[in-house]
Design a protein around this motif. Sequence first.
Motif, short mmCIF file in Angstrom:
data_model
loop_
_atom_site.label_atom_id
_atom_site.label_comp_id
_atom_site.label_asym_id
_atom_site.label_seq_id
_atom_site.Cartn_x
_atom_site.Cartn_y
_atom_site.Cartn_z
N TYR A 216 0.89 -1.16 0.00
CA TYR A 216 0.00 0.00 0.00
C TYR A 216 0.93 1.20 0.00
O TYR A 216 1.57 1.47 1.02
CB TYR A 216 -0.90 0.03 1.24
CG TYR A 216 -2.03 -0.97 1.24
CD1 TYR A 216 -3.10 -0.85 0.34
CD2 TYR A 216 -2.07 -2.04 2.14
CE1 TYR A 216 -4.16 -1.75 0.35
CE2 TYR A 216 -3.13 -2.94 2.15
CZ TYR A 216 -4.16 -2.79 1.25
OH TYR A 216 -5.22 -3.69 1.25
N LYS B 27 4.36 1.10 1.80
CA LYS B 27 4.33 0.05 2.83
C LYS B 27 4.12 -1.34 2.21
O LYS B 27 3.13 -1.58 1.54
CB LYS B 27 3.21 0.35 3.83
CG LYS B 27 3.27 -0.57 5.03
CD LYS B 27 2.08 -0.44 5.92
CE LYS B 27 1.89 -1.64 6.80
NZ LYS B 27 3.07 -2.23 7.37
N VAL C 43 3.05 -4.96 2.52
CA VAL C 43 2.22 -5.75 3.45
C VAL C 43 2.76 -7.17 3.52
O VAL C 43 2.97 -7.74 4.59
CB VAL C 43 0.74 -5.73 3.00
CG1 VAL C 43 -0.11 -6.53 3.98
CG2 VAL C 43 0.22 -4.31 2.91
N GLU D 191 0.32 -12.31 12.74
CA GLU D 191 0.02 -11.26 13.71
C GLU D 191 -0.82 -10.14 13.07
O GLU D 191 -1.00 -10.13 11.85
CB GLU D 191 1.31 -10.71 14.31
CG GLU D 191 2.27 -10.19 13.28
CD GLU D 191 3.68 -9.99 13.83
OE1 GLU D 191 4.31 -9.02 13.40
OE2 GLU D 191 4.12 -10.80 14.66
N ASN D 192 -1.31 -9.25 13.91
CA ASN D 192 -2.08 -8.09 13.42
C ASN D 192 -1.28 -7.36 12.35
O ASN D 192 -0.10 -7.08 12.55
CB ASN D 192 -2.38 -7.10 14.56
CG ASN D 192 -3.34 -7.65 15.59
OD1 ASN D 192 -3.12 -7.54 16.78
ND2 ASN D 192 -4.42 -8.26 15.16
N GLY D 193 -1.93 -7.08 11.23
CA GLY D 193 -1.27 -6.30 10.19
C GLY D 193 -0.39 -7.12 9.25
O GLY D 193 0.29 -6.55 8.39
N SER D 194 -0.40 -8.45 9.40
CA SER D 194 0.47 -9.26 8.53
C SER D 194 -0.12 -9.43 7.12
O SER D 194 0.53 -9.96 6.23
CB SER D 194 0.76 -10.62 9.18
OG SER D 194 -0.45 -11.28 9.45
N GLY D 195 -1.37 -9.03 6.94
CA GLY D 195 -1.93 -9.00 5.59
C GLY D 195 -2.95 -10.08 5.28
O GLY D 195 -3.26 -10.34 4.11
N LYS D 196 -3.55 -10.68 6.31
CA LYS D 196 -4.52 -11.76 6.09
C LYS D 196 -5.77 -11.24 5.35
O LYS D 196 -6.20 -11.82 4.36
CB LYS D 196 -4.91 -12.40 7.43
CG LYS D 196 -3.71 -12.97 8.19
CD LYS D 196 -4.08 -13.52 9.55
CE LYS D 196 -4.59 -12.52 10.56
NZ LYS D 196 -3.64 -11.46 10.96
N THR D 197 -6.31 -10.13 5.86
CA THR D 197 -7.50 -9.55 5.20
C THR D 197 -7.16 -9.10 3.79
O THR D 197 -7.94 -9.30 2.85
CB THR D 197 -8.03 -8.36 6.03
OG1 THR D 197 -8.29 -8.81 7.35
CG2 THR D 197 -9.29 -7.76 5.43
N THR D 198 -5.98 -8.52 3.65
CA THR D 198 -5.55 -8.06 2.32
C THR D 198 -5.46 -9.25 1.36
O THR D 198 -5.86 -9.15 0.19
CB THR D 198 -4.18 -7.35 2.44
OG1 THR D 198 -4.33 -6.27 3.37
CG2 THR D 198 -3.70 -6.83 1.11
N HIS E 68 -7.69 -15.24 15.78
CA HIS E 68 -6.62 -15.07 16.77
C HIS E 68 -6.89 -15.95 18.00
O HIS E 68 -6.09 -15.96 18.93
CB HIS E 68 -6.51 -13.60 17.18
CG HIS E 68 -5.97 -12.73 16.07
ND1 HIS E 68 -4.67 -12.83 15.63
CD2 HIS E 68 -6.54 -11.78 15.30
CE1 HIS E 68 -4.47 -11.95 14.65
NE2 HIS E 68 -5.60 -11.32 14.42
N1 LIG Z 1 -6.65 0.32 2.22
C1 LIG Z 1 -5.48 0.36 2.85
N2 LIG Z 1 -4.62 1.37 2.64
C2 LIG Z 1 -3.43 1.42 3.25
N3 LIG Z 1 -2.99 0.48 4.12
C3 LIG Z 1 -3.81 -0.55 4.38
C4 LIG Z 1 -5.10 -0.66 3.76
N4 LIG Z 1 -5.68 -1.80 4.20
C5 LIG Z 1 -4.81 -2.37 5.05
N5 LIG Z 1 -3.69 -1.62 5.16
C6 LIG Z 1 -2.49 -1.94 5.95
O1 LIG Z 1 -2.00 -3.18 5.49
C7 LIG Z 1 -1.52 -3.98 6.57
C8 LIG Z 1 -2.22 -5.32 6.56
O2 LIG Z 1 -3.58 -5.14 6.94
P1 LIG Z 1 -4.59 -6.37 7.01
O3 LIG Z 1 -5.89 -5.83 7.48
O4 LIG Z 1 -4.56 -7.10 5.73
O5 LIG Z 1 -3.88 -7.25 8.14
P2 LIG Z 1 -4.46 -8.49 8.97
O6 LIG Z 1 -3.40 -9.54 9.01
O7 LIG Z 1 -5.78 -8.90 8.45
O8 LIG Z 1 -4.60 -7.83 10.41
P3 LIG Z 1 -5.52 -8.22 11.69
O9 LIG Z 1 -4.99 -9.51 12.26
O10 LIG Z 1 -5.33 -7.06 12.61
O11 LIG Z 1 -6.95 -8.32 11.21
C9 LIG Z 1 -1.73 -3.14 7.84
O12 LIG Z 1 -0.52 -2.49 8.14
C10 LIG Z 1 -2.80 -2.16 7.43
O13 LIG Z 1 -2.67 -0.95 8.15
#
Ligand SMILES: Nc1ncnc2c1ncn2[C@@H]1O[C@H](COP(=O)(O)OP(=O)(O)OP(=O)(O)O)[C@@H](O)[C@H]1O
Length: 200
Positions: free
Chosen positions: A13, A16, A18, A37-44, A185
């Motif tokens: 992003y 950054k 991911v 962990e939080n922010g590792s990019g699973k949702t992405t 989690h």
């Molecule tokens: N639309 C976006 N624009 C910029 N950065 C983003 C966007 N969506 C997510 N991020 C960043 O990308 C990284 C991964 O986010 P993501 O939600 O995929 O993580 P996650 O593993 O699902 O986290 P969690 O366990 O907290 O749900 C984070 O640092 C988040 O801040």
Amino acid sequence: MDILIVKNLTKRYGDKEVFSNISFTIPKGKFIFLCGENGSGKTTLFKAIMQMVKVDDGKILIDDSIIKKKTDICFITDQVILYDNLTVCEMLALVLDINDIKKNTSQKQEILKHFYCEEIKNKKIKQCSLGMKKRVQLMCGMVLEPKLMLMDEFFSGIDSEKYEEIKIILKEYVKNGNTVIMTSHIKKIRQELAELEISM
Ligand SMILES: Nc1ncnc2c1ncn2[C@@H]1O[C@H](COP(=O)(O)OP(=O)(O)OP(=O)(O)O)[C@@H](O)[C@H]1O
């Protein structure tokens, strides 16, 4: 047989990064947990599979002998996406209608019962608790008979009794040859359900 292959995937992003150069395969008919962990990019990653975000490098290959149409993948996000002013029953009817699935009244009752939504069928979505909304979301997704379910933190906000009930539905779904990729989690949930864990 693999339902999905992730090959050298990189997502940024802006500046950054991911995740970078990740690869793994998802076998069909398994309960899989995506860990990290939080922010590792699973949702992405889920969004990338759904083509809701573009990746910067790499490929996601989906077996098109299994996934033939859009509704063959169901993405249940960590946000509840339902129409607030509809009742649970109306919400189900709308999903069936939009997807041109014909069910009579008793079949709809059966569906509501199967997903533990019968007692809340006349409640408006906005009057439902988070756990109730999640059950409705699960029902609206699964009624389309997807082959792959992507479930992002689905069990957060669901009490232990409903967890046990939904666990049975999902285990049955996987036993029938379908695939679940879930994030959670909560260690107990992973220990009880994961047949395979993939680390981000
Ligand atoms: N639309 C976006 N624009 C910029 N950065 C983003 C966007 N969506 C997510 N991020 C960043 O990308 C990284 C991964 O986010 P993501 O939600 O995929 O993580 P996650 O593993 O699902 O986290 P969690 O366990 O907290 O749900 C984070 O640092 C988040 O801040």
